[in-house]
Design an enzyme around this catalytic site. Structure first.
Site, mmCIF file in Angstrom:
data_model
loop_
_atom_site.group_PDB
_atom_site.id
_atom_site.type_symbol
_atom_site.label_atom_id
_atom_site.label_comp_id
_atom_site.label_asym_id
_atom_site.label_seq_id
_atom_site.Cartn_x
_atom_site.Cartn_y
_atom_site.Cartn_z
ATOM 1 C CG ASN A 72 -38.032 7.378 -9.277
ATOM 2 O OD1 ASN A 72 -37.996 8.565 -9.588
ATOM 3 N ND2 ASN A 72 -37.044 6.788 -8.637
ATOM 4 C CG ASN A 98 -37.400 2.810 -12.830
ATOM 5 O OD1 ASN A 98 -37.810 1.681 -13.070
ATOM 6 N ND2 ASN A 98 -36.139 3.156 -12.990
ATOM 7 C CE1 TYR A 121 -37.149 -5.234 -10.262
ATOM 8 C CE2 TYR A 121 -36.530 -5.287 -12.580
ATOM 9 C CZ TYR A 121 -36.551 -5.877 -11.326
ATOM 10 O OH TYR A 121 -35.985 -7.105 -11.142
ATOM 11 C CG HIS A 158 -40.586 1.045 -3.554
ATOM 12 N ND1 HIS A 158 -41.204 2.253 -3.297
ATOM 13 C CD2 HIS A 158 -39.729 1.302 -4.580
ATOM 14 C CE1 HIS A 158 -40.738 3.175 -4.120
ATOM 15 N NE2 HIS A 158 -39.849 2.623 -4.909
ATOM 16 C CE1 TYR A 205 -36.287 -5.284 -5.205
ATOM 17 C CE2 TYR A 205 -36.951 -6.748 -6.981
ATOM 18 C CZ TYR A 205 -36.025 -5.907 -6.407
ATOM 19 O OH TYR A 205 -34.832 -5.692 -7.036
#
Length: 185
Positions: free
Chosen positions: A112, A66, A64, A19, A14
């Site tokens: 989130n 959220n 993560y 994000h 990631y």
């Protein structure tokens, strides 16, 4: 004491995704200051530093997106940090790429990570520095936020980081949210 939190997802998979814009922005700031996240606690990487005479915790949750609130809530409780002394840096797809906006509290806007922080702190009254990543045209939202910027977008984003650095410095220096919004929004 201030708590500066960048949101993103952990791991190389990631690392350069939209994000992870919050991580990229904080990493830039830390590189410019010669600092690094050298501690691992609260399910986060963090550093406790003295900047301009102020004690500051810099943090990147290693959950993560959220689940980000768990790390933020635990650190805020452990270090006894008031929500008004927290600045969360995160991506926002309702703004053009690299556009910056500061908010003093409010709803999650569907993000989130912010939802999780609100739930864990028990309040919406913490500061946010939003960095635009643009809304996907026809692409799914999940696939959009989990793909890297194209080279032109990456350049545009990185050009905004000098201003992000100024915002972080002003926040650490005790400038309140109203001042920051008037100056940078």
């Amino acid at each position: 004491m201030k708590l500066i939190v960048a949101l993103g997802n952990p791991g190389l998979k990631y690392e350069k995704t939209k994000h992870n814009t919050g991580f990229m922005a904080l990493d830039h700031y830390l590189d410019e200051k010669g600092l690094r996240l050298d501690r691992d606690k609260f399910t986060a990487l963090y550093a406790k530093e003295k900047v301009a005479g102020e004690d500051v915790i810099f943090m990147e949750p290693q959950t993560y997106m959220n689940e980000s609130g768990r790390a933020v809530g635990a650190a805020a409780k452990f270090f006894k940090i008031d929500p008004s002394d927290i600045l969360v840096i995160h991506d926002d797809m309702d703004m053009p790429i690299a556009k910056l906006r500061i908010r003093a509290g409010g709803k999650s806007g569907g993000h989130n990570g912010i939802k999780s922080i609100i739930a864990c702190l028990g309040t919406e009254k913490f500061n946010r520095l939003k960095i635009g990543i643009r809304h996907p045209d026809k692409q799914s939202v999940v696939s959009w936020v989990l793909t890297p910027f194209n080279p032109d977008q990456q350049k545009e984003l990185e050009a905004s980081f000098a201003k992000v650095d100024q915002i972080i410095d002003d926040f650490i220096a005790g400038k309140d949210a109203q001042y920051l919004m008037n100056r940078y929004n």
